[in-house]
Write a protein that holds these residues in place. Structure first.
Motif, PDB file in Angstrom:
ATOM      1  N   ASP A  44       0.864  -1.177   0.000  1.00 17.79           N
ATOM      2  CA  ASP A  44       0.000   0.000   0.000  1.00 17.79           C
ATOM      3  C   ASP A  44       0.899   1.225   0.000  1.00 17.79           C
ATOM      4  OD1 ASP A  44      -2.482  -1.349   0.155  1.00 17.79           O
ATOM      5  OD2 ASP A  44      -2.286  -1.549   2.329  1.00 17.79           O
ATOM      6  N   VAL A  45       0.489   2.266  -0.731  1.00 19.04           N
ATOM      7  CA  VAL A  45       1.284   3.492  -0.829  1.00 19.04           C
ATOM      8  C   VAL A  45       0.509   4.643  -0.201  1.00 19.04           C
ATOM      9  CG1 VAL A  45       2.457   5.086  -2.388  1.00 19.04           C
ATOM     10  CG2 VAL A  45       2.318   2.659  -2.972  1.00 19.04           C
ATOM     11  N   TYR A  46       1.183   5.376   0.681  1.00 18.72           N
ATOM     12  CA  TYR A  46       0.611   6.562   1.310  1.00 18.72           C
ATOM     13  C   TYR A  46       1.475   7.740   0.905  1.00 18.72           C
ATOM     14  CZ  TYR A  46      -1.867   3.015   3.861  1.00 18.72           C
ATOM     15  OH  TYR A  46      -2.655   1.933   4.164  1.00 18.72           O
ATOM     16  N   GLN A  47       0.836   8.792   0.365  1.00 23.46           N
ATOM     17  CA  GLN A  47       1.584   9.916  -0.177  1.00 23.46           C
ATOM     18  C   GLN A  47       1.028  11.237   0.319  1.00 23.46           C
ATOM     19  OE1 GLN A  47       2.236   9.843  -4.411  1.00 23.46           O
ATOM     20  NE2 GLN A  47       2.693  12.019  -4.504  1.00 23.46           N
ATOM     21  N   THR A  48       1.941  12.138   0.654  1.00 21.32           N
ATOM     22  CA  THR A  48       1.584  13.497   1.052  1.00 21.32           C
ATOM     23  C   THR A  48       2.439  14.469   0.257  1.00 21.32           C
ATOM     24  OG1 THR A  48       1.130  12.761   3.312  1.00 21.32           O
ATOM     25  CG2 THR A  48       1.411  15.109   2.990  1.00 21.32           C
ATOM     26  N   GLY A  73      -2.316  -3.975   3.647  1.00 27.50           N
ATOM     27  CA  GLY A  73      -3.260  -4.143   4.741  1.00 27.50           C
ATOM     28  C   GLY A  73      -2.685  -3.946   6.133  1.00 27.50           C
ATOM     29  N   THR A  74      -1.404  -3.599   6.230  1.00 22.07           N
ATOM     30  CA  THR A  74      -0.781  -3.394   7.545  1.00 22.07           C
ATOM     31  C   THR A  74      -0.070  -2.043   7.572  1.00 22.07           C
ATOM     32  OG1 THR A  74       1.445  -4.240   7.081  1.00 22.07           O
ATOM     33  CG2 THR A  74      -0.265  -5.876   7.583  1.00 22.07           C
ATOM     34  N   GLY A  75       0.394  -1.660   8.724  1.00 16.36           N
ATOM     35  CA  GLY A  75       1.173  -0.440   8.866  1.00 16.36           C
ATOM     36  C   GLY A  75       2.663  -0.694   8.864  1.00 16.36           C
ATOM     37  N   CYS A 124       1.312  11.075   6.141  1.00 20.05           N
ATOM     38  CA  CYS A 124       1.170   9.710   5.608  1.00 20.05           C
ATOM     39  C   CYS A 124       0.650   8.774   6.696  1.00 20.05           C
ATOM     40  CB  CYS A 124       2.508   9.211   5.076  1.00 20.05           C
ATOM     41  SG  CYS A 124       3.065  10.027   3.571  1.00 20.05           S
ATOM     42  N   GLY A 125       1.148   8.955   7.919  1.00 22.26           N
ATOM     43  CA  GLY A 125       0.668   8.149   9.038  1.00 22.26           C
ATOM     44  C   GLY A 125      -0.802   8.383   9.310  1.00 22.26           C
ATOM     45  N   LEU A 126      -1.234   9.632   9.229  1.00 23.01           N
ATOM     46  CA  LEU A 126      -2.649   9.943   9.444  1.00 23.01           C
ATOM     47  C   LEU A 126      -3.514   9.349   8.334  1.00 23.01           C
ATOM     48  CD1 LEU A 126      -2.341  13.615  10.723  1.00 23.01           C
ATOM     49  CD2 LEU A 126      -2.823  11.549  12.072  1.00 23.01           C
ATOM     50  N   GLN A 127      -2.994   9.325   7.109  1.00 27.11           N
ATOM     51  CA  GLN A 127      -3.731   8.674   6.015  1.00 27.11           C
ATOM     52  C   GLN A 127      -3.950   7.199   6.325  1.00 27.11           C
ATOM     53  OE1 GLN A 127      -1.923   9.080   2.168  1.00 27.11           O
ATOM     54  NE2 GLN A 127      -1.827  11.317   2.334  1.00 27.11           N
ATOM     55  N   PHE A 128      -2.901   6.548   6.831  1.00 26.60           N
ATOM     56  CA  PHE A 128      -3.033   5.133   7.183  1.00 26.60           C
ATOM     57  C   PHE A 128      -4.075   4.947   8.276  1.00 26.60           C
ATOM     58  CE2 PHE A 128      -1.930   1.685  10.103  1.00 26.60           C
ATOM     59  CZ  PHE A 128      -2.124   0.611   9.257  1.00 26.60           C
ATOM     60  N   ILE A 129      -4.005   5.754   9.330  1.00 30.53           N
ATOM     61  CA  ILE A 129      -4.960   5.650  10.436  1.00 30.53           C
ATOM     62  C   ILE A 129      -6.384   5.872   9.926  1.00 30.53           C
ATOM     63  CG2 ILE A 129      -5.728   6.755  12.576  1.00 30.53           C
ATOM     64  CD1 ILE A 129      -2.672   7.307  13.107  1.00 30.53           C
ATOM     65  N   ASN A 130      -6.580   6.896   9.110  1.00 34.75           N
ATOM     66  CA  ASN A 130      -7.913   7.198   8.583  1.00 34.75           C
ATOM     67  C   ASN A 130      -8.425   6.088   7.670  1.00 34.75           C
ATOM     68  OD1 ASN A 130      -7.796   9.580   9.981  1.00 34.75           O
ATOM     69  ND2 ASN A 130      -7.327  10.838   8.198  1.00 34.75           N
ATOM     70  N   SER A 131      -7.532   5.368   6.997  1.00 37.38           N
ATOM     71  CA  SER A 131      -7.962   4.282   6.110  1.00 37.38           C
ATOM     72  C   SER A 131      -8.554   3.122   6.892  1.00 37.38           C
ATOM     73  CB  SER A 131      -6.794   3.788   5.255  1.00 37.38           C
ATOM     74  OG  SER A 131      -5.873   3.034   6.022  1.00 37.38           O
ATOM     75  N   LYS A 132      -8.296   3.047   8.170  1.00 44.17           N
ATOM     76  CA  LYS A 132      -8.804   1.960   9.016  1.00 44.17           C
ATOM     77  C   LYS A 132     -10.133   2.302   9.684  1.00 44.17           C
ATOM     78  CE  LYS A 132      -5.316  -0.450   7.979  1.00 44.17           C
ATOM     79  NZ  LYS A 132      -5.493  -1.379   6.891  1.00 44.17           N
ATOM     80  N   TRP A 133     -10.556   3.546   9.578  1.00 47.39           N
ATOM     81  CA  TRP A 133     -11.834   3.928  10.169  1.00 47.39           C
ATOM     82  C   TRP A 133     -12.973   3.260   9.412  1.00 47.39           C
ATOM     83  CZ3 TRP A 133     -11.452   9.964  10.962  1.00 47.39           C
ATOM     84  CH2 TRP A 133     -10.503  10.213  11.954  1.00 47.39           C
ATOM     85  N   LYS A 134     -13.993   2.882  10.138  1.00 49.45           N
ATOM     86  CA  LYS A 134     -15.174   2.279   9.522  1.00 49.45           C
ATOM     87  C   LYS A 134     -16.097   3.392   9.053  1.00 49.45           C
ATOM     88  CE  LYS A 134     -14.808  -1.804  12.220  1.00 49.45           C
ATOM     89  NZ  LYS A 134     -15.260  -3.092  12.292  1.00 49.45           N
ATOM     90  N   ARG A 135     -16.671   3.195   7.885  1.00 49.18           N
ATOM     91  CA  ARG A 135     -17.611   4.181   7.342  1.00 49.18           C
ATOM     92  C   ARG A 135     -18.964   4.036   8.017  1.00 49.18           C
ATOM     93  NH1 ARG A 135     -16.696   6.573   2.139  1.00 49.18           N
ATOM     94  NH2 ARG A 135     -18.951   6.634   2.087  1.00 49.18           N
ATOM     95  N   LEU A 136     -19.588   5.144   8.306  1.00 44.08           N
ATOM     96  CA  LEU A 136     -20.935   5.153   8.885  1.00 44.08           C
ATOM     97  C   LEU A 136     -21.927   5.595   7.814  1.00 44.08           C
ATOM     98  CD1 LEU A 136     -20.057   6.848  12.293  1.00 44.08           C
ATOM     99  CD2 LEU A 136     -20.330   4.422  11.834  1.00 44.08           C
TER     100      LEU A 136
END
Length: 137
Positions: A44-48, A73-75, A124-136
Protein backbone atom coordinates in the motif's frame (compact mmCIF):
# COMPACT_ATOMS: atom_id res chain seq x y z
CA UNK A 1 30.90 -11.17 14.24
CA UNK A 2 33.65 -9.71 16.44
CA UNK A 3 31.20 -7.55 18.37
CA UNK A 4 28.94 -10.56 18.94
CA UNK A 5 31.87 -12.69 20.16
CA UNK A 6 33.35 -10.05 22.46
CA UNK A 7 30.19 -8.59 23.94
CA UNK A 8 27.64 -11.39 23.67
CA UNK A 9 25.53 -9.46 21.16
CA UNK A 10 23.22 -11.03 18.61
CA UNK A 11 23.58 -8.29 16.00
CA UNK A 12 23.07 -9.35 12.38
CA UNK A 13 24.23 -7.50 9.31
CA UNK A 14 20.88 -8.36 7.72
CA UNK A 15 19.23 -6.04 10.27
CA UNK A 16 20.75 -2.97 8.60
CA UNK A 17 18.32 -0.39 7.23
CA UNK A 18 20.35 1.93 5.02
CA UNK A 19 18.88 5.19 3.73
CA UNK A 20 20.25 6.98 0.67
CA UNK A 21 20.17 10.63 -0.38
CA UNK A 22 20.91 12.54 -3.57
CA UNK A 23 21.79 16.15 -2.91
CA UNK A 24 19.92 17.66 -5.82
CA UNK A 25 17.50 20.55 -5.62
CA UNK A 26 15.14 19.45 -4.19
CA UNK A 27 16.85 16.53 -2.47
CA UNK A 28 15.77 12.93 -3.09
CA UNK A 29 16.03 10.40 -0.23
CA UNK A 30 14.94 6.79 -0.06
CA UNK A 31 15.04 3.67 2.09
CA UNK A 32 13.88 0.09 1.58
CA UNK A 33 11.48 -1.07 -1.16
CA UNK A 34 10.88 1.52 -3.86
CA UNK A 35 9.84 -0.23 -7.06
CA UNK A 36 6.10 -0.74 -7.00
CA UNK A 37 5.61 0.31 -10.63
CA UNK A 38 5.02 -3.29 -11.72
CA UNK A 39 1.67 -3.32 -9.90
CA UNK A 40 2.99 -5.03 -6.79
CA UNK A 41 -0.23 -5.97 -4.98
CA UNK A 42 1.61 -6.64 -1.73
CA UNK A 43 2.22 -2.93 -1.00
CA UNK A 44 0.00 0.00 0.00
CA UNK A 45 1.28 3.49 -0.83
CA UNK A 46 0.61 6.56 1.31
CA UNK A 47 1.58 9.92 -0.18
CA UNK A 48 1.58 13.50 1.05
CA UNK A 49 2.52 16.51 -1.07
CA UNK A 50 4.25 19.61 0.24
CA UNK A 51 1.95 22.15 -1.41
CA UNK A 52 -0.12 22.40 1.80
CA UNK A 53 2.77 22.12 4.26
CA UNK A 54 3.09 25.40 6.18
CA UNK A 55 6.90 25.24 6.54
CA UNK A 56 7.34 24.52 2.85
CA UNK A 57 5.03 27.43 2.03
CA UNK A 58 6.95 29.78 4.36
CA UNK A 59 10.26 28.83 2.74
CA UNK A 60 8.91 28.84 -0.82
CA UNK A 61 9.82 25.16 -1.28
CA UNK A 62 6.48 23.51 -1.99
CA UNK A 63 7.72 21.20 -4.74
CA UNK A 64 7.98 17.68 -3.38
CA UNK A 65 6.29 14.76 -1.68
CA UNK A 66 6.64 11.93 0.82
CA UNK A 67 5.69 8.38 -0.21
CA UNK A 68 5.68 5.57 2.32
CA UNK A 69 5.24 1.94 1.26
CA UNK A 70 3.66 -0.55 3.68
CA UNK A 71 2.92 -4.26 3.53
CA UNK A 72 -0.57 -4.65 2.10
CA UNK A 73 -3.26 -4.14 4.74
CA UNK A 74 -0.78 -3.39 7.55
CA UNK A 75 1.17 -0.44 8.87
CA UNK A 76 4.50 -2.26 8.51
CA UNK A 77 6.78 0.12 6.63
CA UNK A 78 8.85 -1.55 3.91
CA UNK A 79 10.19 1.56 2.18
CA UNK A 80 9.88 5.26 1.49
CA UNK A 81 10.91 7.96 -0.94
CA UNK A 82 11.02 11.68 -0.27
CA UNK A 83 11.53 14.58 -2.67
CA UNK A 84 11.87 17.80 -0.68
CA UNK A 85 14.31 20.34 0.61
CA UNK A 86 16.26 18.53 3.39
CA UNK A 87 14.84 15.13 2.40
CA UNK A 88 18.08 13.61 3.70
CA UNK A 89 17.16 14.78 7.17
CA UNK A 90 13.55 13.64 6.90
CA UNK A 91 14.28 10.06 5.78
CA UNK A 92 15.94 9.23 9.10
CA UNK A 93 12.59 9.14 10.94
CA UNK A 94 11.35 6.49 8.54
CA UNK A 95 14.52 4.39 8.60
CA UNK A 96 14.49 4.44 12.41
CA UNK A 97 10.84 3.31 12.40
CA UNK A 98 11.70 0.48 9.98
CA UNK A 99 14.70 -0.61 12.06
CA UNK A 100 12.69 -0.81 15.28
CA UNK A 101 9.36 -2.08 13.93
CA UNK A 102 7.38 1.11 14.49
CA UNK A 103 4.41 1.07 12.16
CA UNK A 104 2.98 3.91 10.13
CA UNK A 105 0.26 4.35 12.75
CA UNK A 106 2.98 5.06 15.32
CA UNK A 107 4.41 7.79 13.12
CA UNK A 108 0.94 9.24 12.59
CA UNK A 109 0.26 9.35 16.33
CA UNK A 110 3.62 10.94 17.14
CA UNK A 111 3.40 14.69 17.68
CA UNK A 112 5.64 16.55 15.24
CA UNK A 113 6.92 20.09 15.69
CA UNK A 114 4.99 22.79 13.84
CA UNK A 115 5.78 24.12 11.30
CA UNK A 116 8.16 21.53 9.84
CA UNK A 117 8.34 19.72 6.53
CA UNK A 118 8.55 16.53 8.63
CA UNK A 119 4.82 16.92 9.21
CA UNK A 120 4.40 15.46 5.72
CA UNK A 121 5.65 12.14 7.12
CA UNK A 122 3.07 12.40 9.89
CA UNK A 123 0.49 13.11 7.17
CA UNK A 124 1.17 9.71 5.61
CA UNK A 125 0.67 8.15 9.04
CA UNK A 126 -2.65 9.94 9.44
CA UNK A 127 -3.73 8.67 6.02
CA UNK A 128 -3.03 5.13 7.18
CA UNK A 129 -4.96 5.65 10.44
CA UNK A 130 -7.91 7.20 8.58
CA UNK A 131 -7.96 4.28 6.11
CA UNK A 132 -8.80 1.96 9.02
CA UNK A 133 -11.83 3.93 10.17
CA UNK A 134 -15.17 2.28 9.52
CA UNK A 135 -17.61 4.18 7.34
CA UNK A 136 -20.93 5.15 8.89
CA UNK A 137 -23.22 5.00 5.86
Amino acid sequence: VVQNALFGDEWKISSLVVPACMYTEPEYASVGVLDVSDGNADVDVYQTGLEGNDRAILEGETIGFVKIYCEKGTGTIVGASIVAARAGEMINEISLAMKHGIGLDGIGRNIHCYPTTGEAIMGCGLQFINSKWKRLD
